[in-house]
Design an enzyme around this catalytic site. Structure first.
Site, mmCIF file in Angstrom:
data_model
loop_
_atom_site.group_PDB
_atom_site.id
_atom_site.type_symbol
_atom_site.label_atom_id
_atom_site.label_comp_id
_atom_site.label_asym_id
_atom_site.label_seq_id
_atom_site.Cartn_x
_atom_site.Cartn_y
_atom_site.Cartn_z
ATOM 1 C CE1 TYR A 11 -2.900 3.179 0.829
ATOM 2 C CE2 TYR A 11 -2.509 2.742 3.335
ATOM 3 C CZ TYR A 11 -3.028 3.631 2.335
ATOM 4 O OH TYR A 11 -3.545 4.561 2.814
ATOM 5 C CG ASP A 51 10.622 -13.876 2.371
ATOM 6 O OD1 ASP A 51 11.250 -13.193 3.190
ATOM 7 O OD2 ASP A 51 9.386 -14.035 2.390
ATOM 8 C CE1 TYR A 142 4.615 -2.921 12.268
ATOM 9 C CE2 TYR A 142 3.343 -1.785 13.818
ATOM 10 C CZ TYR A 142 3.830 -1.863 12.411
ATOM 11 O OH TYR A 142 3.922 -1.035 11.564
ATOM 12 C CE LYS A 146 7.623 -1.773 10.589
ATOM 13 N NZ LYS A 146 8.197 -1.593 9.616
ATOM 14 C CG PHE A 170 0.901 9.107 14.253
ATOM 15 C CD1 PHE A 170 2.504 9.096 14.286
ATOM 16 C CD2 PHE A 170 0.356 9.112 15.668
ATOM 17 C CE1 PHE A 170 3.123 9.149 15.243
ATOM 18 C CE2 PHE A 170 1.361 9.383 16.885
ATOM 19 C CZ PHE A 170 2.365 9.221 16.735
ATOM 20 C CB ILE A 206 -17.699 1.312 17.033
ATOM 21 C CG1 ILE A 206 -18.255 2.169 15.817
ATOM 22 C CG2 ILE A 206 -16.717 2.169 17.980
ATOM 23 C CD1 ILE A 206 -18.829 3.519 16.323
ATOM 24 N NE ARG A 280 -7.901 -2.965 16.975
ATOM 25 C CZ ARG A 280 -7.738 -2.520 15.643
ATOM 26 N NH1 ARG A 280 -8.054 -3.166 14.565
ATOM 27 N NH2 ARG A 280 -7.117 -1.274 15.557
HETATM 28 N N1 UFG Z 1 -11.563 0.381 14.391
HETATM 29 C C1 UFG Z 1 -12.863 0.071 14.677
HETATM 30 N N2 UFG Z 1 -13.598 -0.974 13.886
HETATM 31 C C2 UFG Z 1 -12.886 -1.578 13.117
HETATM 32 C C3 UFG Z 1 -11.527 -1.291 12.670
HETATM 33 C C4 UFG Z 1 -11.162 -0.173 13.401
HETATM 34 O O1 UFG Z 1 -13.544 0.368 15.530
HETATM 35 O O2 UFG Z 1 -13.590 -2.430 12.183
HETATM 36 C C5 UFG Z 1 -10.890 1.226 15.225
HETATM 37 C C6 UFG Z 1 -9.815 1.039 16.041
HETATM 38 O O3 UFG Z 1 -10.207 0.429 17.387
HETATM 39 C C7 UFG Z 1 -8.927 2.074 16.187
HETATM 40 C C8 UFG Z 1 -9.186 2.720 14.946
HETATM 41 O O4 UFG Z 1 -10.563 2.254 14.301
HETATM 42 O O5 UFG Z 1 -9.447 2.965 17.195
HETATM 43 C C9 UFG Z 1 -8.147 2.702 13.771
HETATM 44 O O6 UFG Z 1 -7.956 1.505 13.560
HETATM 45 P P1 UFG Z 1 -6.980 0.732 12.736
HETATM 46 O O7 UFG Z 1 -6.908 -0.623 12.788
HETATM 47 O O8 UFG Z 1 -7.337 1.348 10.975
HETATM 48 O O9 UFG Z 1 -5.653 1.560 12.812
HETATM 49 P P2 UFG Z 1 -4.803 1.346 14.063
HETATM 50 O O10 UFG Z 1 -4.757 2.745 14.832
HETATM 51 O O11 UFG Z 1 -5.028 0.167 15.070
HETATM 52 O O12 UFG Z 1 -3.290 0.943 13.466
HETATM 53 C C10 UFG Z 1 -2.465 1.801 12.988
HETATM 54 C C11 UFG Z 1 -1.560 1.383 11.813
HETATM 55 C C12 UFG Z 1 -0.480 0.258 12.733
HETATM 56 C C13 UFG Z 1 0.143 0.959 13.741
HETATM 57 C C14 UFG Z 1 -0.723 1.770 14.811
HETATM 58 C C15 UFG Z 1 -0.175 2.393 15.824
HETATM 59 O O13 UFG Z 1 -2.254 0.649 11.090
HETATM 60 O O14 UFG Z 1 0.575 -0.312 11.795
HETATM 61 O O15 UFG Z 1 -1.603 2.591 13.980
HETATM 62 O O16 UFG Z 1 -0.968 2.249 17.040
HETATM 63 F F1 UFG Z 1 0.966 0.164 14.392
#
Ligand code: UFG
Length: 327
Positions: A11, A51, A142, A146, A170, A206, A280
Site C-alpha cells: 500500500y 523475500d 510489532y 520496529k 500514525f 466500533i 480491541r
Molecule cells: N476500528 C474500529 N472498527 C474496525 C476497525 C478499526 O472501531 O473495524 C478502530 C480501532 O479500534 C482504532 C481505529 O479504528 O481505534 C483505527 O484502527 P486501524 O486498525 O485502522 O488502525 P490502528 O490505529 O489500529 O493501527 C495503525 C496502523 C498500525 C500502527 C498503529 C499504531 O495501521 O500499523 O496505528 O498504533 F501500528
C-alpha cells in the site's frame, strides 16, 4: 538517485515508489507479494519478487542492482493484533528481514536508509501530541520489532556511517487514482467502512465507545499516503546534509472512529450502519503526532490534511476497484 524500495508492491510502498519514479529517480522494487500486488508496481520500476528473510536472495539483489544510493524499507509484517498472537512473526521475521537488508546495504556502501516505523512505539504517551523524542514503550511485538530496527540503524550509523530516517507513521490513509489499500484480511478502519458503503459488509463494528474521549471512541491522526510519500522523498534527499532523524508523521489533528464514519457517510451518501462491540485489545485511546520537527527542518507540509479529503480519495479508488487489484 537509484532507490531500492522493499515492500514496493504494498500500500504505502507502491504509492511512494510511483512518486519516486515521477520525480525522476531510478526505482528497484523488491517484494514477496505477501500483501503486495504486482499490478501496484509502477511500470517504470524494476521489479524483483523475493523475500528479505532469504539471505541469498538479498545478496543477489545487490549484486544484480549495483550502485543503490538509498533504501526505503517498507517490507514488513504490520499488524499490531496479529503480533500479539504470533510474536515471532514480528520479533524474529521482521528483525531478520531488516538485518539481512542492512547487512547488504552496509556491504555495498549504501549511504541513506529510510525506515517505515510506527506510532506503536508510543503505547503509554505522557503528553499529546507525541513528540519524536518522547518515551518509547512499544505497544506490541510489532512495535518492538520496529524499535529494534531503529536501534540497528543507530549502530549502523555509528559503525558504517549510514545516514537514516525513522518515519513513524500514525494512521496512513487515503489512496491515489491508480493505487490503493488492498489487504487480505482487511483490518483498517477506513477501508472497512468503505466496504460497508460498497455493500460488501452489513455494518461497521466500533471497537469500544467507553474511552475517555469526546464521543467515547478512539481518536487517531489520519495522514494521507501521498503526504507520507512526500516525507520519504524529503528525508531521502536531505539526510546526508542534515544528519539522521526521527520523525512522527501525522497532521496533528485527531479524529474519532465516529467522526471517520460520519465523514464516510457524507462522502459516499451511504447510511453505513454501525454496532458497538467490545474494545480491541491493545488500542490506546488517543494517538496524535507532533510533526513539528519535519515541518521545520524539511518544510514538509501535508497537502491533504482534511479528513473528508482523505476519505474521499479512498472512496474514489475503492469504488473504482471494488475488489481491489485484479488477483
Ligand atoms: N476500528 C474500529 N472498527 C474496525 C476497525 C478499526 O472501531 O473495524 C478502530 C480501532 O479500534 C482504532 C481505529 O479504528 O481505534 C483505527 O484502527 P486501524 O486498525 O485502522 O488502525 P490502528 O490505529 O489500529 O493501527 C495503525 C496502523 C498500525 C500502527 C498503529 C499504531 O495501521 O500499523 O496505528 O498504533 F501500528
Amino acid at each position: 538517485m537509484k532507490v531500492l524500495v522493499t515492500g514496493g508492491a504494498g500500500y504505502i510502498g507502491s504509492i511512494t515508489a510511483a512518486e519516486l519514479v515521477q520525480a525522476g529517480h531510478a526505482v528497484v522494487v523488491f517484494d514477496n507479494l505477501y500483501q503486495g500486488h504486482r499490478a501496484a508496481v509502477h511500470p517504470d520500476a524494476a521489479f524483483i519478487e523475493g523475500d528479505l528473510r532469504d539471505t541469498d536472495a538479498v545478496k543477489r539483489l545487490f549484486q544484480e542492482h549495483k550502485g543503490i544510493d538509498g533504501i526505503m524499507h517498507f517490507a514488513s509484517f504490520t499488524l499490531v493484533g496479529e503480533s500479539m498472537e504470533q510474536p515471532l512473526m514480528y520479533l524474529r521475521d521482521n528483525v531478520i528481514a531488516g538485518s539481512n537488508l542492512l547487512e547488504q546495504a552496509a556491504a555495498h556502501n549504501v549511504g541513506r536508509f529510510i525506515l517505515s516505523s510506527t506510532a506503536n512505539l508510543f503505547d503509554d504517551p505522557q503528553t499529546m501530541p507525541i513528540e519524536p523524542d518522547d518515551r518509547i514503550v512499544p505497544g506490541s511485538p510489532y512495535g518492538e520489532s520496529k524499535f529494534f530496527l531503529e536501534r540497528l540503524l543507530h549502530w549502523f550509523e555509528r559503525i558504517y556511517g549510514m545516514r537514516y530516517a525513522c518515519l513513524r507513521y500514525f494512521n496512513a490513509a487515503g489512496d491515489t487514482a491508480n493505487r490503493g489499500e488492498d489487504h487480505d484480511p482487511e483490518t483498517h478502519l477506513i477501508p472497512i467502512v468503505l466496504q460497508v458503503a460498497l455493500g460488501q459488509r452489513d455494518k461497521v463494528i466500533i471497537f469500544g465507545d467507553d474511552y475517555p474521549t469526546n464521543d467515547g471512541t478512539c481518536v487517531r491522526d489520519y495522514v494521507h499516503v501521498v503526504d507520507l510519500a512526500q516525507a520519504h522523498m524529503l528525508a531521502l534527499e536531505n539526510i546526508q546534509d542534515i544528519g539522521s532523524r526521527k520523525y512522527n508523521l501525522g497532521n496533528g489533528n485527531g479524529f474519532s472512529v465516529l467522526e471517520v464514519i460520519n465523514a464516510a457517510r457524507k462522502v459516499t451518501g451511504h447510511a453505513i450502519p454501525l454496532e458497538v462491540g467490545p474494545r480491541r485489545p491493545g488500542d490506546p485511546a488517543v494517538l496524535i503526532a507532533s510533526s513539528t520537527n519535519i515541518r521545520e527542518e524539511l518544510g514538509w507540509e501535508p497537502r491533504y490534511p482534511d479528513l473528508e479529503q482523505i476519505v474521499s480519495s479512498a472512496w474514489e479508488w475503492h469504488s473504482a476497484h471494488p475488489h481491489g487489484y485484479a488477483k
